[in-house]
Design a protein around this motif. Structure first.
Motif, PDB file in Angstrom:
ATOM      1  N   ILE A  10     -46.096  46.348 -51.270  1.00  0.00           N
ATOM      2  CA  ILE A  10     -44.714  46.397 -50.835  1.00  0.00           C
ATOM      3  C   ILE A  10     -44.487  47.728 -50.131  1.00  0.00           C
ATOM      4  O   ILE A  10     -44.772  48.782 -50.700  1.00  0.00           O
ATOM      5  CB  ILE A  10     -43.742  46.258 -52.017  1.00  0.00           C
ATOM      6  CG1 ILE A  10     -43.987  44.940 -52.755  1.00  0.00           C
ATOM      7  CG2 ILE A  10     -42.298  46.333 -51.577  1.00  0.00           C
ATOM      8  CD1 ILE A  10     -44.588  45.095 -54.091  1.00  0.00           C
ATOM      9  N   THR A  11     -43.986  47.680 -48.914  1.00  0.00           N
ATOM     10  CA  THR A  11     -43.647  48.889 -48.167  1.00  0.00           C
ATOM     11  C   THR A  11     -42.132  48.981 -48.065  1.00  0.00           C
ATOM     12  O   THR A  11     -41.476  48.040 -47.601  1.00  0.00           O
ATOM     13  CB  THR A  11     -44.273  48.868 -46.762  1.00  0.00           C
ATOM     14  OG1 THR A  11     -45.687  48.742 -46.896  1.00  0.00           O
ATOM     15  CG2 THR A  11     -43.949  50.140 -45.999  1.00  0.00           C
ATOM     16  N   LEU A  12     -41.598  50.091 -48.529  1.00  0.00           N
ATOM     17  CA  LEU A  12     -40.165  50.354 -48.476  1.00  0.00           C
ATOM     18  C   LEU A  12     -39.928  51.400 -47.393  1.00  0.00           C
ATOM     19  O   LEU A  12     -40.500  52.479 -47.447  1.00  0.00           O
ATOM     20  CB  LEU A  12     -39.665  50.893 -49.817  1.00  0.00           C
ATOM     21  CG  LEU A  12     -40.031  50.097 -51.065  1.00  0.00           C
ATOM     22  CD1 LEU A  12     -39.666  50.880 -52.315  1.00  0.00           C
ATOM     23  CD2 LEU A  12     -39.330  48.761 -51.046  1.00  0.00           C
ATOM     24  N   SER A  13     -39.109  51.079 -46.430  1.00  0.00           N
ATOM     25  CA  SER A  13     -38.773  52.033 -45.364  1.00  0.00           C
ATOM     26  C   SER A  13     -37.285  52.309 -45.439  1.00  0.00           C
ATOM     27  O   SER A  13     -36.487  51.380 -45.397  1.00  0.00           O
ATOM     28  CB  SER A  13     -39.095  51.451 -43.990  1.00  0.00           C
ATOM     29  OG  SER A  13     -40.452  51.141 -43.894  1.00  0.00           O
ATOM     30  N   PHE A  14     -36.942  53.584 -45.574  1.00  0.00           N
ATOM     31  CA  PHE A  14     -35.515  53.889 -45.588  1.00  0.00           C
ATOM     32  C   PHE A  14     -35.228  55.254 -45.017  1.00  0.00           C
ATOM     33  O   PHE A  14     -36.074  56.123 -44.967  1.00  0.00           O
ATOM     34  CB  PHE A  14     -34.895  53.725 -46.973  1.00  0.00           C
ATOM     35  CG  PHE A  14     -35.502  54.543 -48.051  1.00  0.00           C
ATOM     36  CD1 PHE A  14     -34.974  55.763 -48.399  1.00  0.00           C
ATOM     37  CD2 PHE A  14     -36.600  54.075 -48.743  1.00  0.00           C
ATOM     38  CE1 PHE A  14     -35.525  56.513 -49.399  1.00  0.00           C
ATOM     39  CE2 PHE A  14     -37.156  54.818 -49.750  1.00  0.00           C
ATOM     40  CZ  PHE A  14     -36.618  56.042 -50.080  1.00  0.00           C
ATOM     41  N   LYS A  15     -33.974  55.368 -44.573  1.00  0.00           N
ATOM     42  CA  LYS A  15     -33.455  56.621 -44.043  1.00  0.00           C
ATOM     43  C   LYS A  15     -32.284  57.016 -44.920  1.00  0.00           C
ATOM     44  O   LYS A  15     -31.358  56.233 -45.106  1.00  0.00           O
ATOM     45  CB  LYS A  15     -32.992  56.458 -42.593  1.00  0.00           C
ATOM     46  CG  LYS A  15     -34.110  56.133 -41.640  1.00  0.00           C
ATOM     47  CD  LYS A  15     -33.586  55.971 -40.236  1.00  0.00           C
ATOM     48  CE  LYS A  15     -34.739  55.613 -39.304  1.00  0.00           C
ATOM     49  NZ  LYS A  15     -34.284  55.474 -37.925  1.00  0.00           N
ATOM     50  N   ALA A  16     -32.342  58.232 -45.451  1.00  0.00           N
ATOM     51  CA  ALA A  16     -31.282  58.725 -46.329  1.00  0.00           C
ATOM     52  C   ALA A  16     -30.698  60.004 -45.746  1.00  0.00           C
ATOM     53  O   ALA A  16     -31.349  60.708 -44.976  1.00  0.00           O
ATOM     54  CB  ALA A  16     -31.840  59.006 -47.718  1.00  0.00           C
ATOM     55  N   ARG A  24     -44.642  48.111 -59.464  1.00  0.00           N
ATOM     56  CA  ARG A  24     -46.067  48.122 -59.845  1.00  0.00           C
ATOM     57  C   ARG A  24     -46.364  47.152 -60.971  1.00  0.00           C
ATOM     58  O   ARG A  24     -47.459  46.616 -61.062  1.00  0.00           O
ATOM     59  CB  ARG A  24     -46.487  49.525 -60.268  1.00  0.00           C
ATOM     60  CG  ARG A  24     -46.797  50.418 -59.132  1.00  0.00           C
ATOM     61  CD  ARG A  24     -47.450  51.712 -59.596  1.00  0.00           C
ATOM     62  NE  ARG A  24     -47.482  52.640 -58.507  1.00  0.00           N
ATOM     63  CZ  ARG A  24     -46.701  53.709 -58.403  1.00  0.00           C
ATOM     64  NH1 ARG A  24     -45.864  54.007 -59.358  1.00  0.00           N
ATOM     65  NH2 ARG A  24     -46.779  54.486 -57.354  1.00  0.00           N
ATOM     66  N   THR A  25     -45.421  46.954 -61.866  1.00  0.00           N
ATOM     67  CA  THR A  25     -45.655  46.089 -63.023  1.00  0.00           C
ATOM     68  C   THR A  25     -45.008  44.718 -62.862  1.00  0.00           C
ATOM     69  O   THR A  25     -45.064  43.907 -63.770  1.00  0.00           O
ATOM     70  CB  THR A  25     -45.107  46.752 -64.302  1.00  0.00           C
ATOM     71  OG1 THR A  25     -43.710  47.007 -64.149  1.00  0.00           O
ATOM     72  CG2 THR A  25     -45.847  48.041 -64.605  1.00  0.00           C
ATOM     73  N   THR A  29     -45.577  52.986 -49.860  1.00  0.00           N
ATOM     74  CA  THR A  29     -46.174  51.674 -50.094  1.00  0.00           C
ATOM     75  C   THR A  29     -46.597  51.606 -51.552  1.00  0.00           C
ATOM     76  O   THR A  29     -47.217  52.534 -52.072  1.00  0.00           O
ATOM     77  CB  THR A  29     -47.383  51.444 -49.177  1.00  0.00           C
ATOM     78  OG1 THR A  29     -46.931  51.492 -47.821  1.00  0.00           O
ATOM     79  CG2 THR A  29     -48.039  50.103 -49.439  1.00  0.00           C
ATOM     80  N   VAL A  30     -46.247  50.502 -52.197  1.00  0.00           N
ATOM     81  CA  VAL A  30     -46.533  50.312 -53.617  1.00  0.00           C
ATOM     82  C   VAL A  30     -47.467  49.120 -53.758  1.00  0.00           C
ATOM     83  O   VAL A  30     -47.250  48.084 -53.130  1.00  0.00           O
ATOM     84  CB  VAL A  30     -45.230  50.034 -54.406  1.00  0.00           C
ATOM     85  CG1 VAL A  30     -45.521  49.826 -55.871  1.00  0.00           C
ATOM     86  CG2 VAL A  30     -44.237  51.152 -54.198  1.00  0.00           C
ATOM     87  N   THR A  31     -48.496  49.269 -54.560  1.00  0.00           N
ATOM     88  CA  THR A  31     -49.427  48.181 -54.837  1.00  0.00           C
ATOM     89  C   THR A  31     -49.268  47.767 -56.284  1.00  0.00           C
ATOM     90  O   THR A  31     -49.211  48.610 -57.185  1.00  0.00           O
ATOM     91  CB  THR A  31     -50.880  48.621 -54.581  1.00  0.00           C
ATOM     92  OG1 THR A  31     -50.975  49.082 -53.232  1.00  0.00           O
ATOM     93  CG2 THR A  31     -51.846  47.488 -54.799  1.00  0.00           C
ATOM     94  N   GLN A  32     -49.228  46.476 -56.478  1.00  0.00           N
ATOM     95  CA  GLN A  32     -49.089  45.935 -57.826  1.00  0.00           C
ATOM     96  C   GLN A  32     -50.317  46.300 -58.656  1.00  0.00           C
ATOM     97  O   GLN A  32     -51.439  46.321 -58.155  1.00  0.00           O
ATOM     98  CB  GLN A  32     -48.935  44.419 -57.715  1.00  0.00           C
ATOM     99  CG  GLN A  32     -48.681  43.715 -58.999  1.00  0.00           C
ATOM    100  CD  GLN A  32     -48.658  42.215 -58.783  1.00  0.00           C
ATOM    101  OE1 GLN A  32     -49.272  41.713 -57.849  1.00  0.00           O
ATOM    102  NE2 GLN A  32     -47.970  41.518 -59.649  1.00  0.00           N
ATOM    103  N   ARG A  33     -50.101  46.602 -59.930  1.00  0.00           N
ATOM    104  CA  ARG A  33     -51.210  47.016 -60.794  1.00  0.00           C
ATOM    105  C   ARG A  33     -52.162  45.880 -61.118  1.00  0.00           C
ATOM    106  O   ARG A  33     -53.368  46.065 -61.175  1.00  0.00           O
ATOM    107  CB  ARG A  33     -50.657  47.584 -62.108  1.00  0.00           C
ATOM    108  CG  ARG A  33     -50.133  48.963 -61.966  1.00  0.00           C
ATOM    109  CD  ARG A  33     -49.811  49.534 -63.307  1.00  0.00           C
ATOM    110  NE  ARG A  33     -49.241  50.864 -63.135  1.00  0.00           N
ATOM    111  CZ  ARG A  33     -48.519  51.470 -64.023  1.00  0.00           C
ATOM    112  NH1 ARG A  33     -48.264  50.896 -65.175  1.00  0.00           N
ATOM    113  NH2 ARG A  33     -48.037  52.661 -63.803  1.00  0.00           N
TER     114      ARG A  33
END
Length: 185
Positions: A151-157, A63-64, A175-179
Motif C-alpha cells: 500500500i502506497t500512501l501519498s499525501f501533502k500536509a 501491516r497486520t 509504502t507499507v507491506t503486509q507482514r
C-alpha cells in the motif's frame, strides 16, 4: 592653545547617535528574524510530529491487516482504504475535507456501516491540514503475484502559523507491506 578640547562637538554626538541607531535597528531585525525562524521551526516540528504519529498508527494497522479494498470517500476515488485488522475488525482510513482547506485523515470503524467516512475519528491534529491524500494498492491480484499487498500512501500536509500567516508544507509517500501473505485475495 591646547591641541585637545574638553568635551565633544555636536557633529560628533550626532554621528555617534546615528551609528548607535543603525546598530540597534540591525540588532532588532536580527532578533525578529530569529523569532520568526523559531516559530517556523516549531510549526515544522508540529507537522512532522503529527504526521509521524498518524502515519505510525495507520502503517501499524495496515501491516497486520487483510482484505484491503480501495473505495471512494465522498465521491473522491482512491482516498479511502478499508480492511480487516488483526482482530478481524472492519476499519478504514480516509481523506475527508468537509470544507476546502480543512482536510484530514480519518479512521473509520465498522466501515460496512459508514462507507463515506462521515463519522470518522480524526487521526491528524487540528492545526495540521491534509491538502491531498491518495492510496495505491498493489499485489492483491492472484494472477502471478505473491499475495502480499503493498500500500502506497501519498499525501501533502501543511501546518498553519497564525502569528506569521504562513504555511509549513510536508509531502510524504510511504509504502507499507503486509507482514503475512494474504492468500485469500
Amino acid at each position: 592653545i591646547s591641541k585637545f578640547q574638553n568635551g565633544v562637538s555636536l557633529i560628533e554626538t550626532a554621528v555617534a547617535l546615528g551609528i548607535f541607531a543603525f546598530v540597534a535597528m540591525a540588532t532588532a531585525n536580527i532578533l525578529v528574524a530569529a523569532k520568526n525562524a523559531q516559530f517556523k521551526a516549531a510549526a515544522i516540528q508540529s507537522v512532522v510530529d503529527n504526521v509521524r504519529f498518524g502515519l505510525e498508527t495507520i502503517t501499524k494497522e495496515l501491516r497486520t491487516g487483510t482484505g484491503f479494498q480501495i473505495v471512494p470517500c465522498n465521491l473522491q476515488s482512491g482516498t479511502q482504504i478499508n480492511f480487516r485488522d488483526q482482530f478481524n475488525n472492519a476499519i478504514g482510513y480516509a481523506f475527508y475535507a468537509p470544507t476546502p482547506g480543512a482536510g484530514g485523515i480519518y479512521k473509520i470503524n465498522d466501515w460496512t456501516v459508514d462507507p463515506n467516512c462521515v463519522n470518522g475519528t480524526s487521526v491528524t491534529a487540528p492545526e495540521v491540514i491534509i491538502d491531498s491524500f491518495a492510496i495505491r494498492l498493489n499485489g492483491t491480484a492472484t494472477a502471478g503475484l505473491d499475495g502480499q499487498p503493498r500500500i502506497t500512501l501519498s499525501f501533502k500536509a501543511k501546518a498553519t502559523d497564525p502569528k506569521l500567516q504562513q504555511y509549513t508544507r510536508l509531502n510524504l509517500q510511504p509504502t507499507v507491506t503486509q507482514r503475512v501473505r494474504d492468500i485469500n485475495q
